[in-house]
Design a protein around this motif. Sequence first.
Motif, mmCIF file in Angstrom:
data_model
loop_
_atom_site.group_PDB
_atom_site.id
_atom_site.type_symbol
_atom_site.label_atom_id
_atom_site.label_comp_id
_atom_site.label_asym_id
_atom_site.label_seq_id
_atom_site.Cartn_x
_atom_site.Cartn_y
_atom_site.Cartn_z
ATOM 1 N N CYS A 185 -9.135 -2.366 -9.711
ATOM 2 C CA CYS A 185 -9.374 -1.923 -8.342
ATOM 3 C C CYS A 185 -10.548 -2.683 -7.731
ATOM 4 N N ALA A 186 -10.511 -2.824 -6.408
ATOM 5 C CA ALA A 186 -11.614 -3.408 -5.652
ATOM 6 C C ALA A 186 -11.826 -2.552 -4.413
ATOM 7 N N VAL A 187 -13.082 -2.247 -4.120
ATOM 8 C CA VAL A 187 -13.450 -1.368 -3.017
ATOM 9 C C VAL A 187 -13.629 -2.173 -1.735
ATOM 10 N N SER A 188 -13.160 -1.619 -0.627
ATOM 11 C CA SER A 188 -13.280 -2.264 0.679
ATOM 12 C C SER A 188 -14.606 -1.901 1.336
ATOM 13 N N GLY A 192 -13.675 7.373 -1.694
ATOM 14 C CA GLY A 192 -13.753 8.529 -0.814
ATOM 15 C C GLY A 192 -14.490 8.318 0.491
ATOM 16 N N VAL A 193 -14.591 7.086 0.966
ATOM 17 C CA VAL A 193 -15.292 6.838 2.233
ATOM 18 C C VAL A 193 -14.338 6.651 3.406
ATOM 19 N N GLY A 194 -13.038 6.841 3.174
ATOM 20 C CA GLY A 194 -12.073 6.788 4.253
ATOM 21 C C GLY A 194 -11.473 5.415 4.518
ATOM 22 N N ARG A 195 -11.739 4.441 3.654
ATOM 23 C CA ARG A 195 -11.149 3.105 3.807
ATOM 24 C C ARG A 195 -10.180 2.852 2.659
ATOM 25 N N SER A 196 -9.142 2.079 2.957
ATOM 26 C CA SER A 196 -8.195 1.693 1.912
ATOM 27 C C SER A 196 -8.820 0.635 1.016
ATOM 28 N N ASP A 197 -8.822 0.894 -0.274
ATOM 29 C CA ASP A 197 -9.263 -0.063 -1.276
ATOM 30 C C ASP A 197 -7.992 -0.671 -1.868
ATOM 31 N N TRP A 233 -8.938 -11.290 2.023
ATOM 32 C CA TRP A 233 -9.892 -10.224 1.730
ATOM 33 C C TRP A 233 -10.345 -10.231 0.282
ATOM 34 N N VAL A 234 -9.512 -10.728 -0.610
ATOM 35 C CA VAL A 234 -9.900 -10.857 -2.015
ATOM 36 C C VAL A 234 -9.021 -11.935 -2.647
ATOM 37 N N TRP A 255 3.008 -6.875 -9.902
ATOM 38 C CA TRP A 255 2.948 -6.971 -8.445
ATOM 39 C C TRP A 255 3.442 -5.730 -7.724
ATOM 40 N N SER A 256 4.414 -5.022 -8.288
ATOM 41 C CA SER A 256 4.946 -3.852 -7.579
ATOM 42 C C SER A 256 4.005 -2.659 -7.622
ATOM 43 N N THR A 257 2.952 -2.738 -8.425
ATOM 44 C CA THR A 257 2.021 -1.607 -8.528
ATOM 45 C C THR A 257 0.817 -1.746 -7.597
ATOM 46 N N ILE A 258 0.701 -2.851 -6.876
ATOM 47 C CA ILE A 258 -0.444 -3.020 -5.962
ATOM 48 C C ILE A 258 -0.333 -2.004 -4.836
ATOM 49 N N ARG A 259 -1.384 -1.201 -4.701
ATOM 50 C CA ARG A 259 -1.448 -0.133 -3.694
ATOM 51 C C ARG A 259 -2.835 -0.135 -3.066
ATOM 52 N N PHE A 260 -2.986 0.680 -2.037
ATOM 53 C CA PHE A 260 -4.227 0.696 -1.266
ATOM 54 C C PHE A 260 -4.774 2.124 -1.122
ATOM 55 N N PRO A 261 -5.197 2.737 -2.235
ATOM 56 C CA PRO A 261 -5.769 4.090 -2.186
ATOM 57 C C PRO A 261 -7.238 4.045 -1.743
ATOM 58 N N ASP A 262 -7.780 5.202 -1.414
ATOM 59 C CA ASP A 262 -9.222 5.315 -1.116
ATOM 60 C C ASP A 262 -9.926 5.682 -2.411
ATOM 61 N N VAL A 263 -10.393 4.670 -3.137
ATOM 62 C CA VAL A 263 -10.977 4.857 -4.463
ATOM 63 C C VAL A 263 -12.306 5.603 -4.415
#
Length: 162
Positions: A99-102, A83-88, A56-57, A73-81
């Motif tokens: 950060c990178a947007v999905s 606000g469109v309801g997808r994990s970034d 994906w990236v 590496w331990s800080t990689i997370r998947f928040p919704d940056v």
Amino acid sequence: MQPDGLGAPSAPSASAALSTRSHARTRRPAAQRREGSAGIHCALSTGGAFGPVSLWVANYHDAAGWKTDPSYWSTIRFPDVNGVGRSDVCGRGAAGLYCAVSDGARFGEVQRSTFQGFADSDGVKDAPSYYETITFLDLNHDGRSDVCRRAGGGIHCGRLLD
């Protein structure tokens, strides 16, 4: 080597097992995800199983330094940056948060957050009591994830991307 998100080595096979702590610790259950030598791989849920794994990236890969230190590496997370309801995807690198947007099929261009206080020069790298507290949450109820971490003087919070 510090993580800069640059480069794109060839992707490992989809059946390659996660064998190192740096790859296994950052997985999240919402969709099957794998961070590996070539970047971040994801497989979308079909409701009862997962579809095929794909890259994906290409950022966040080993050769760019993401495997070198747990404060990265331990800080990689998947928040919704946005606000469109997808994990970034977001992670802390040497110069701060990236950060990178999905778009639902891949992650877009990696951007460094303008919010300060997460770089190695801020002392975050050397203190698990700082980098392990990085948390993504929606503080102002605008639907977009904000970010907080513990620091020597208390809790620091801010917006990820403006």
